[in-house]
Write a protein that holds these residues in place. Structure first.
Motif, mmCIF file in Angstrom:
data_model
loop_
_atom_site.group_PDB
_atom_site.id
_atom_site.type_symbol
_atom_site.label_atom_id
_atom_site.label_comp_id
_atom_site.label_asym_id
_atom_site.label_seq_id
_atom_site.Cartn_x
_atom_site.Cartn_y
_atom_site.Cartn_z
ATOM 1 N N ILE A 221 8.028 42.326 51.154
ATOM 2 C CA ILE A 221 6.985 43.460 51.356
ATOM 3 C C ILE A 221 7.585 44.737 52.252
ATOM 4 O O ILE A 221 8.023 44.457 53.236
ATOM 5 N N THR A 222 7.577 46.045 51.810
ATOM 6 C CA THR A 222 7.960 47.103 52.439
ATOM 7 C C THR A 222 6.944 48.301 52.484
ATOM 8 O O THR A 222 6.185 48.373 51.455
ATOM 9 N N LYS A 223 6.974 49.051 53.377
ATOM 10 C CA LYS A 223 5.936 50.182 53.396
ATOM 11 C C LYS A 223 6.744 51.494 52.909
ATOM 12 O O LYS A 223 8.201 51.732 53.844
ATOM 13 N N THR A 224 6.344 52.378 52.192
ATOM 14 C CA THR A 224 7.056 53.539 51.737
ATOM 15 C C THR A 224 6.543 54.742 52.178
ATOM 16 O O THR A 224 4.942 54.655 52.253
ATOM 17 N N HIS A 225 7.151 55.649 52.442
ATOM 18 C CA HIS A 225 6.379 56.947 52.725
ATOM 19 C C HIS A 225 7.043 58.241 51.748
ATOM 20 O O HIS A 225 8.212 58.605 51.856
ATOM 21 N N SER A 226 6.066 58.545 50.995
ATOM 22 C CA SER A 226 6.581 59.824 50.265
ATOM 23 C C SER A 226 5.402 60.843 50.531
ATOM 24 O O SER A 226 5.306 61.435 51.648
ATOM 25 N N ASN A 227 4.575 61.171 49.550
ATOM 26 C CA ASN A 227 3.329 62.103 49.908
ATOM 27 C C ASN A 227 2.495 61.271 50.665
ATOM 28 O O ASN A 227 1.758 61.639 51.609
ATOM 29 N N ASN A 228 2.145 59.817 50.222
ATOM 30 C CA ASN A 228 1.160 59.002 50.921
ATOM 31 C C ASN A 228 2.082 57.697 51.500
ATOM 32 O O ASN A 228 3.064 57.694 51.010
ATOM 33 N N THR A 229 1.330 57.132 52.346
ATOM 34 C CA THR A 229 1.781 55.841 52.975
ATOM 35 C C THR A 229 1.475 54.665 51.855
ATOM 36 O O THR A 229 0.602 54.628 51.634
ATOM 37 N N ASN A 230 2.460 53.977 51.253
ATOM 38 C CA ASN A 230 2.039 53.109 50.404
ATOM 39 C C ASN A 230 2.726 51.745 50.508
ATOM 40 O O ASN A 230 3.728 51.655 51.494
ATOM 41 N N ILE A 231 2.593 50.517 49.962
ATOM 42 C CA ILE A 231 3.189 49.271 50.181
ATOM 43 C C ILE A 231 3.905 49.003 48.911
ATOM 44 O O ILE A 231 3.305 49.088 47.675
ATOM 45 N N LYS A 232 5.058 48.658 48.951
ATOM 46 C CA LYS A 232 5.963 48.065 47.809
ATOM 47 C C LYS A 232 5.927 46.594 47.921
ATOM 48 O O LYS A 232 6.706 46.139 48.972
ATOM 49 N N ILE A 233 5.967 45.966 46.616
ATOM 50 C CA ILE A 233 5.938 44.519 46.734
ATOM 51 C C ILE A 233 7.034 44.164 45.606
ATOM 52 O O ILE A 233 7.142 44.698 44.529
#
Length: 531
Positions: A486-498
């Motif tokens: 699990i990683t947290k990504t930051h582009s336009n919004n904060t999301n979670i990558k699985i």
């Protein structure tokens, strides 16, 4: 087992599907990456309380779907969260209560700060009983017989108390109904008696007039040579002589003959009737009193005295007949009480015998989890009988050498709680019906040798139930059958990558967990962990 979990528009997850396998599944990633969000989503779809604040995009509903598989049959549970929550079971709308009931068979979720069901003293008796049933199946029949007897016993006890209370409350009513019944029985009013008495009263009240009138009528008909019967006799004789001359007078002759005989009978009846009539003041008073009594009773009870008497008798029987019921119920009560005492003693003996065996297994498991000085004891104290018997069962533990045994619920150290829970779970997995066990950072506060022991215990538990574990421990991750990163990504919004990691990426993830960076040295270390 949990086959898949789909999460849409939930906290930081726009749209994600996680696939799980049998055995040991780990969710891993940096602190704050959002691993616990996934467990929270699973908890929510299984009926946990949740607020509308979890909705990521407020213009859209949040949707969570969990697919469980058992013996090639799928159970699909979904929850939609918007202005209100909607649960579906296999596509059909259902209640949260049904989902919560189903949850007990599907998944057991444990977190570091959660009050575990195993810690709750009320559950200890059931855990011990389930263990005994696994070892001695006849114990199940013993429990069943006791519970059936106990429920019947309590029902009889309730009826007895109600009957006795009603008898006390109804004493006045019984007394009043008894009086009414005696009053009606003493009166013994017969059917149509009032009408018959009134007829007799009319006669006695007019006896003089009836006597004189009937006698004068008799005298006129048959009293002297000038009577009607005497005159009719002469006419009958004359027509009889003429009928011999003319047969057309036969009918007249016959009519006169009948009239003559009828008048003679009537005259004789009037004579006898008149002579039998007598004044009887005593009987007259008696009739008036009887009629007065009957009319009084009718005003009091109604026109149909027999019907009212039957109603009163039936009501009285209902109220007083309970005496017999009480005797029968008390016999059954005492019989069941005796049976319960025998059964409860047998059940208690089983519990005491197997509690020592179970305690030994748990101590051994705790020592394997690096709680070398741990003591564990199952306290069984006698209490008033309830639906489970006469035993109060509570797990007692001490994790330090000079520490006295204390209730399991008082363990303070988070790391100790984690290991105790894991030990209990491993032992009770043999008798537990739950398919999936979820640990949310249950390994917090442990490291080194203890981590390896915890990993081995989880692997052992995974051979009996599906395990899903959130962890930061590389030693534990290395044992996993399914490694989810699990990683947290930051582009336009904060999301979670699985991401489900293959063998190469798993090495990199273990290296990063172990030292915070990926190098040949940390990769080699990760390889040793997997070996």
């Amino acid at each position: 087992m949990l086959k898949s979990l789909t999460i849409k528009n939930f906290i930081l997850l726009e749209n994600a599907t996680l696939n799980f396998t049998k055995g040991f599944n780990v969710l891993c990633g940096e602190t704050g990456a959002g691993k616990s969000i996934i467990i929270k989503a699973l908890d929510s779809v299984l009926g946990a309380k949740i607020s509308k604040e979890v909705i990521l995009n407020k213009d859209l509903p949040c949707y969570i779907e969990a697919v469980f598989e058992n013996n090639n049959e799928e159970t699909v549970i979904s929850r939609e969260i918007s202005s209100q929550s909607k649960f579906r079971l296999n596509g059909i709308m259902t209640s949260i209560d049904e989902i919560k009931e189903l949850r007990e068979k599907l998944a057991d979720i444990h977190s570091q700060h959660q009050t575990y069901s195993y810690i709750q003293p009320k559950n200890h008796i059931h855990l011990l009983d389930n263990y005994i049933i696994k070892k001695s199946p006849e114990f199940s029949e013993l429990l069943k017989n006791y519970k059936e007897n106990y429920l019947e016993f309590k029902e009889i006890e309730k009826k007895l108390n109600s009957l006795k209370e009603n008898l006390q409350n109804n004493e006045r009513e019984i007394e009043f109904l008894t009086f009414q019944l005696h009053e009606l029985d003493d009166a013994a009013v017969k059917e149509n008696e009032e009408e018959e008495l009134k007829e007799e009263l009319d006669i006695l009240s007019n006896v003089q007039e009836l006597k004189e009138g009937s006698y004068s009528s008799y005298y006129a008909l048959y009293g002297d040579n000038q009577s009607i019967v005497e005159a009719l006799g002469k006419i009958k004789y004359t027509i009889s002589s003429l009928a011999e001359l003319d047969k057309n007078l036969n009918d007249a002759q016959s009519a006169l003959y009948d009239a003559f005989e009828n008048l003679k009978d009537a005259a004789n009846f009037l004579r006898d009737y008149s002579s039998n009539l007598e004044l009887n003041p005593a009987r007259l008073d008696e009739l008036n009193e009887r009629i007065s009594l009957i009319q009084k009773l009718k005003r009091k009870y109604g026109a149909n005295l027999d019907e009212e008497r039957d109603k009163i008798a039936k009501k009285l029987e209902e109220l007083t007949g309970s005496d017999n019921n009480i005797e029968i119920l008390e016999e059954n009560y005492n019989s069941l009480l005796s049976s319960l005492e025998i059964l409860s003693e047998s059940i208690s003996e089983y519990r005491k015998r197997y509690s020592t065996e179970l305690s030994g297994l748990i101590v051994e498991k705790l020592k394997n989890l690096e709680l070398k000085e741990a003591q564990f004891e199952i306290s069984i104290k006698e209490i008033s009988k309830n639906e489970f018997g006469i035993d109060n069962v509570e797990f007692m533990i001490s994790t330090n050498k000079n520490q006295s045994l204390a209730p399991l619920s008082r363990i303070a150290s988070g790391g100790e709680i984690s290991r105790v829970m894991l030990a209990l779970k491993t032992i009770f997995a043999l008798v537990d019906s739950v398919q999936t066990v979820v640990f949310d950072e249950i390994d917090t506060g442990i490291s080194g040798i203890t981590s390896n022991s915890v990993a081995n215990s989880m692997l052992e538990l995974a051979s009996m139930s599906q395990i899903i574990c959130i962890t930061h421990q590389p030693i534990i991750c290395a044992k996993a059958d399914n490694f989810i990163w699990i990683t947290k990504t930051h582009s336009n919004n904060t999301n979670i990558k699985i991401e489900i990691l293959d063998d190469n990426k798993r090495l990199e993830a273990l290296a990063q967990l172990a030292s915070g960076e990926i190098s040949q040295q940390t990769i080699d270390f990760a390889k040793t962990l997997i070996k």
